[in-house]
Each structure stands twice: as structure tokens, then as C-alpha cells.
Motif scaffolding. Structure first.
Motif, short mmCIF file in Angstrom:
data_model
loop_
_atom_site.label_atom_id
_atom_site.label_comp_id
_atom_site.label_asym_id
_atom_site.label_seq_id
_atom_site.Cartn_x
_atom_site.Cartn_y
_atom_site.Cartn_z
N PRO A 100 0.76 -1.42 0.08
CA PRO A 100 0.17 -0.17 0.28
C PRO A 100 0.90 1.57 0.15
CG PRO A 100 0.06 -0.87 2.12
CD PRO A 100 0.33 -2.18 1.49
N GLY A 101 2.55 1.13 0.24
CA GLY A 101 2.82 2.44 0.56
C GLY A 101 3.14 3.08 -0.85
N ARG A 102 4.16 3.51 -1.18
CA ARG A 102 4.50 4.30 -2.50
C ARG A 102 4.91 4.01 -2.86
NH1 ARG A 102 4.77 11.32 -1.41
NH2 ARG A 102 6.27 10.97 -3.57
N LEU A 103 5.37 3.43 -4.55
CA LEU A 103 6.75 2.46 -5.25
C LEU A 103 7.55 3.26 -6.06
CD1 LEU A 103 4.48 -0.52 -6.38
CD2 LEU A 103 5.72 -0.01 -4.15
N VAL A 104 8.79 3.64 -5.26
CA VAL A 104 9.17 4.13 -6.64
C VAL A 104 10.90 3.26 -6.24
CG1 VAL A 104 11.03 5.94 -5.89
CG2 VAL A 104 8.39 6.53 -4.19
N THR A 105 11.24 3.46 -7.78
CA THR A 105 11.93 3.56 -8.37
C THR A 105 13.25 3.80 -8.63
OG1 THR A 105 10.26 1.44 -10.09
CG2 THR A 105 13.12 1.77 -10.24
N PHE A 106 14.83 3.58 -8.57
CA PHE A 106 15.75 4.36 -8.59
C PHE A 106 16.90 3.69 -9.44
CE2 PHE A 106 13.85 5.36 -3.99
CZ PHE A 106 13.97 6.60 -3.85
N ALA A 107 17.33 4.29 -9.77
CA ALA A 107 18.47 3.34 -11.01
C ALA A 107 19.58 3.55 -10.44
CB ALA A 107 19.35 4.74 -11.67
N VAL A 108 20.68 2.42 -9.84
CA VAL A 108 21.91 2.33 -9.05
C VAL A 108 23.05 2.42 -9.62
CG1 VAL A 108 23.47 0.30 -8.33
CG2 VAL A 108 20.89 0.31 -8.80
N PRO A 109 23.71 3.50 -9.13
CA PRO A 109 24.85 4.50 -9.51
C PRO A 109 26.10 3.39 -9.16
CG PRO A 109 23.99 5.28 -7.39
CD PRO A 109 23.16 4.09 -7.50
N GLU A 110 27.12 3.77 -10.44
CA GLU A 110 27.77 2.95 -10.33
C GLU A 110 28.72 2.68 -8.80
OE1 GLU A 110 29.74 5.32 -13.69
OE2 GLU A 110 31.78 2.76 -13.71
N GLN A 111 28.87 4.10 -8.43
CA GLN A 111 29.98 4.39 -7.06
C GLN A 111 28.90 3.19 -5.25
OE1 GLN A 111 27.73 6.23 -8.19
NE2 GLN A 111 28.87 7.48 -8.69
N LYS A 112 29.44 2.89 -4.69
CA LYS A 112 29.22 1.81 -3.68
C LYS A 112 28.76 2.23 -2.51
CE LYS A 112 32.58 -1.81 -4.24
NZ LYS A 112 34.32 -1.38 -4.11
N GLY A 113 27.82 1.62 -2.19
CA GLY A 113 27.64 2.43 -0.82
C GLY A 113 25.92 2.91 -1.57
N PHE A 114 25.06 2.42 -2.59
CA PHE A 114 24.40 3.20 -2.05
C PHE A 114 22.92 2.53 -1.22
CE2 PHE A 114 20.21 3.20 -5.20
CZ PHE A 114 19.76 4.90 -5.52
N THR A 115 22.80 1.73 -1.42
CA THR A 115 21.44 1.84 -0.69
C THR A 115 21.46 2.50 0.80
OG1 THR A 115 22.91 -0.53 0.49
CG2 THR A 115 20.71 -0.87 -1.69
N GLY A 116 22.90 2.36 1.49
CA GLY A 116 23.00 3.02 3.12
C GLY A 116 22.86 4.56 2.93
N GLN A 117 23.34 4.95 1.82
CA GLN A 117 22.52 6.45 0.76
C GLN A 117 20.92 6.68 1.45
OE1 GLN A 117 23.92 8.45 -2.78
NE2 GLN A 117 23.67 10.12 -1.97
N LEU A 118 20.37 5.59 0.78
CA LEU A 118 19.74 5.63 0.89
C LEU A 118 18.99 5.03 1.92
CD1 LEU A 118 17.89 3.81 -2.04
CD2 LEU A 118 17.64 6.21 -2.49
N SER A 119 19.04 4.63 2.56
CA SER A 119 18.93 4.52 3.99
C SER A 119 19.39 5.29 5.08
CB SER A 119 19.36 3.24 5.08
OG SER A 119 19.43 1.89 3.74
N ARG A 120 20.01 6.20 5.53
CA ARG A 120 20.21 7.68 5.85
C ARG A 120 19.26 7.89 5.36
NH1 ARG A 120 25.09 5.67 5.28
NH2 ARG A 120 25.73 7.44 3.46
N ALA A 121 18.88 8.75 4.73
CA ALA A 121 17.75 9.45 4.00
C ALA A 121 16.59 9.46 4.79
CB ALA A 121 18.23 10.28 2.62
N PHE A 122 16.26 8.26 4.76
CA PHE A 122 14.96 8.10 4.80
C PHE A 122 14.25 7.77 6.25
CE2 PHE A 122 14.62 4.78 0.44
CZ PHE A 122 13.90 5.75 -0.28
N ALA A 123 15.94 7.43 7.10
CA ALA A 123 16.19 7.51 8.38
C ALA A 123 15.59 8.74 8.64
CB ALA A 123 16.98 6.43 9.01
N ASP A 124 16.16 10.25 8.14
CA ASP A 124 16.73 11.27 8.64
C ASP A 124 14.69 11.71 8.73
OD1 ASP A 124 18.70 10.97 8.91
OD2 ASP A 124 19.18 12.20 6.78
N HIS A 125 14.27 10.96 7.82
CA HIS A 125 12.57 11.58 7.40
C HIS A 125 11.73 10.52 8.38
CE1 HIS A 125 15.10 14.35 4.46
NE2 HIS A 125 14.49 14.78 4.94
N GLY A 126 12.50 9.47 8.82
CA GLY A 126 11.19 8.66 9.35
C GLY A 126 10.23 8.37 8.74
#
Ligand SMILES: Nc1ncnc2c1ncn2[C@@H]1O[C@H](COP(=O)(O)OP(=O)(O)OP(=O)(O)O)[C@@H](O)[C@H]1O
Ligand SMILES: [Mg+2]
Length: 348
Positions: A265-291
């Protein structure tokens, strides 16, 4: 970068009983010396017509075709034959002479070019060795597998030392494993012999396997072109996106989206995976910052030209404003948000 092949605003129409068919329309294209260009399109897109324009089997209705410094339509017949000799061709159905041996097939263009024995035999042996078929020199085509036949086709196409090789659906009659072998051989032809190659195909896997650049054809036009990695990572037309999806399977199809919507039921958002490492961590932090709660519901990450590529679809749950803020923050950091499935669509 010097262009070996250049098409300038080329159109080709045919008069048929049913009216005029425009096979190629206002098409401009450059193929650099030494590259492998993949041309992909569905049946009827105009790919084979493009090939016949480049090897001067057809004259454009309008526009100009250059190979090297020669404009094909302006050439006298004698020079045209010389230019054609510098262009090798391989075909889906191999087009070997059934009544000639493997060696006889490869020797044929050398005979036409007036190459005498024993140089001819030496060249044939060298070519068969290059394609790994020396021991089949005296076999007949019907005694060979499809992949072996295409190797003979490649050896024959290389006999007169062409600068350019045109491969029109050269792997379409082969199974996936044999296809991979033949594509690997074509890559060696390019890298070791310096032959520029145009690979015509309707299979994106072939493009992924060997092309440096890709041009997507649709209804006689090139609708998108660029380095293979860029087109795979960011297809900008529906036609290109469809071909990319056949290889990467990293973005949900319309059917899959319907199922995902039903389950999430939530919002479905698709991200392109960039070449740099650590992408999912970057996403997780942004989501955590905004609850914002998040879960990966679809995706895939693979490799293309030794660079990572792929996409991840997240379900995001939380206040709309919080989700928007998290996405804005990510965008501000250059994260590529490919697509958000619209809320209305999700409930439709
Ligand atoms: N000699 C011809 N006379 C009339 N129409 C033609 C001729 N050659 C091609 N066409 C038409 O031009 C269009 C493009 O044909 P073409 O063979 O270039 O497509 P293609 O991309 O190679 O397709 P496929 O993947 O099926 O090989 C088609 O509509 C075809 O019917
Ligand atoms: Mg064709």
C-alpha cells in the motif's frame, strides 16, 4: 575520432503496389573507426535496409552515404567494387556455398580478388586458424553446426581484409551459448584485427555482449543512440527502455507493478543504481532522517562493461510530506529517481 561510415539525412523508399514504403527515414549516423556499433530494432524497423545502404546494394532515395572518404552514390562502378571489397558481410542464414568445402568457401573471395596460390592457401589457413576451424578445412557446410557455419562465414568475410564488417542478425539462428561464442569471436575480430563492426540485431543481449555504442531504430529512424552503458542505464525512449528490460529485468513490468501495488500500500519508487558503492546505505540514511519506513520490493543489480547497473524499487511508508522531503534530499544529492508509481495509478 574519425568516422569510417557516415550517413547524412538518408531516406530510402520503395514503390510497392500498395503504395510507397519508407524503410529508412532521414537517418543520420556516424560509425567511428575501430568501434562496434549495435543497431537494434523490431522487425521492419529498417535495419537490413540500412545495411544495404552502407554496402551500396541500395541507393538512397535522398541523402548521402560515405564509407571512408568515398561518397557511395558518386562513385564509378570500378571504385564501388573496390569499396565493397573493403566491407565484409555475415548473415543470419550464413549463405555458405554448399558445394564448396570450408576452405573453398573462405578461398572464394580471394579467387575473385585475383589472389594466387600459394598465398591463397596460406591466407585461408590463417583465417581458419583464427576462427578455430582449421581441422574442418575439408568438411562441407552441411557437416557443421550452426556456430561453426557462422565461423566460416566470418572467416570468409575477413578474407579480403575488410575495414568494416556488417553482421545482419548473424546470431539470430543460434542458441544462446553458441551466440555467446560467435559474439566473442566478433569481439576478437574487432580488438585484434581492428575491424570496425556494425551489429544488426533484435536481441539486446547481443548489444550488451559486444557493442561499444548502440543505436535504437524504430520505423526507419534512429530514435536513440549513445554509449551502451548510458542507454542501458538511462533509456530515454520507450523503444529503448523495452529492449533494456529484456536484458536487465531490473524494473517491474506493467503486470508486476499491478501485483506489487496490490501487495504494497505504500508509495512505490524506483531508483537507478549508480556506479558508486554504498548506494543502499545512502538511501537508508535519507529515509531514516525523515522517519520514512522502507522496503525493497523489486530490483536487480548486474554488471555491464565492468560497471554496475540496475534499479531498485522501494515501498516507502510514512507521511507524504516526509516521503517527499526524503526524495527531495536524495535528488539534491544527485540520486536518480527513475520513476514513482503515481498514487492514483496505485489505487486505480
Ligand atoms: N525491396 C523492398 N521493397 C519494398 N519494401 C521493402 C523492401 N525492402 C524492405 N522493405 C520494407 O521496408 C521496411 C524495413 O525493412 P527491413 O528489411 O529493412 O527491416 P528490418 O529491420 O531488417 O526487419 P527484420 O528484423 O524483420 O529483418 C519493411 O516495412 C519492409 O517491408
Ligand atoms: Mg532485417
Amino acid at each position: 575520432m574519425s568516422a569510417l561510415v557516415r550517413l547524412e539525412a538518408v531516406s530510402k523508399s520503395y514503390a510497392t503496389p500498395a503504395g510507397t514504403v519508407t524503410a529508412v527515414q532521414d537517418l543520420s549516423l556516424e560509425v567511428a573507426q575501430g568501434e562496434i556499433l549495435g543497431v537494434i530494432g523490431y522487425s521492419g524497423a529498417g535495419k537490413s535496409t540500412l545495411v544495404r545502404l552502407v554496402n551500396a546494394l541500395e541507393k538512397p532515395t535522398s541523402g548521402r552515404v560515405f564509407v571512408g572518404d568515398d561518397e557511395l552514390t558518386a562513385l564509378p562502378e570500378k571504385r564501388l567494387r573496390e569499396v565493397r571489397r573493403e566491407i565484409g558481410m555475415i548473415f543470419q542464414q550464413f549463405n555458405l556455398f554448399r558445394s564448396r568445402t570450408v576452405a573453398g568457401n573462405v578461398a572464394f573471395p580471394l579467387k575473385l580478388a585475383g589472389v594466387k596460390q600459394p598465398e591463397r592457401d596460406a591466407r585461408v589457413a590463417r583465417l581458419l586458424d583464427f576462427v578455430g576451424l582449421l581441422e574442418k578445412a575439408h568438411a562441407y557446410p552441411e557437416q557443421l553446426s550452426g556456430g561453426q557455419k557462422q565461423r566460416v562465414g566470418i572467416a570468409r568475410a575477413l578474407a579480403t581484409d575488410p575495414k568494416l564488417l556488417l553482421a545482419d542478425e548473424a546470431t539470430s539462428a543460434l542458441d544462446p551459448e553458441t551466440t555467446a561464442d560467435v559474439l566473442a569471436l566478433l569481439k576478437r575480430v574487432n580488438r585484434e584485427l581492428g575491424v570496425t563492426i556494425i551489429v544488426i540485431t533484435h536481441e539486446m543481449e547481443a548489444i550488451r555482449a559486444i557493442a561499444d555504442r548502440v543505436a535504437v531504430m524504430d520505423s526507419g529512424r534512429i530514435v536513440e543512440s549513445g554509449p551502451v552503458y548510458d542507454v542501458f542505464a538511462h533509456p530515454s525512449t520507450t523503444a529503448a527502455a523495452r529492449f533494456v528490460a529484456t536484458v536487465l529485468h531490473d524494473r517491474p513490468s506493467a503486470d508486476t507493478l499491478t501485483r506489487l501495488r496490490a501487495a504494497h500500500p505504500g508509495r512505490l519508487v524506483t531508483f537507478a543504481v549508480p556506479e558508486q558503492k554504498g548506494f543502499t546505505g545512502q538511501l537508508s540514511r535519507a529515509f531514516a532522517d525523515h522517519g520514512v519506513e522502507n522496503e525493497i520490493v523489486f530490483g536487480g543489480i548486474g554488471e555491464l562493461q565492468e560497471r554496475s547497473i540496475g534499479a531498485l524499487t522501494y515501498e516507502l511508508t510514512g507521511a507524504d510530506a516526509a516521503i517527499d522531503a526524503a526524495l527531495d534530499a536524495l535528488r539534491a544529492r544527485g540520486v536518480d529517481l527513475v520513476e514513482e508509481v503515481e498514487l492514483e495509478e496505485q489505487t486505480a
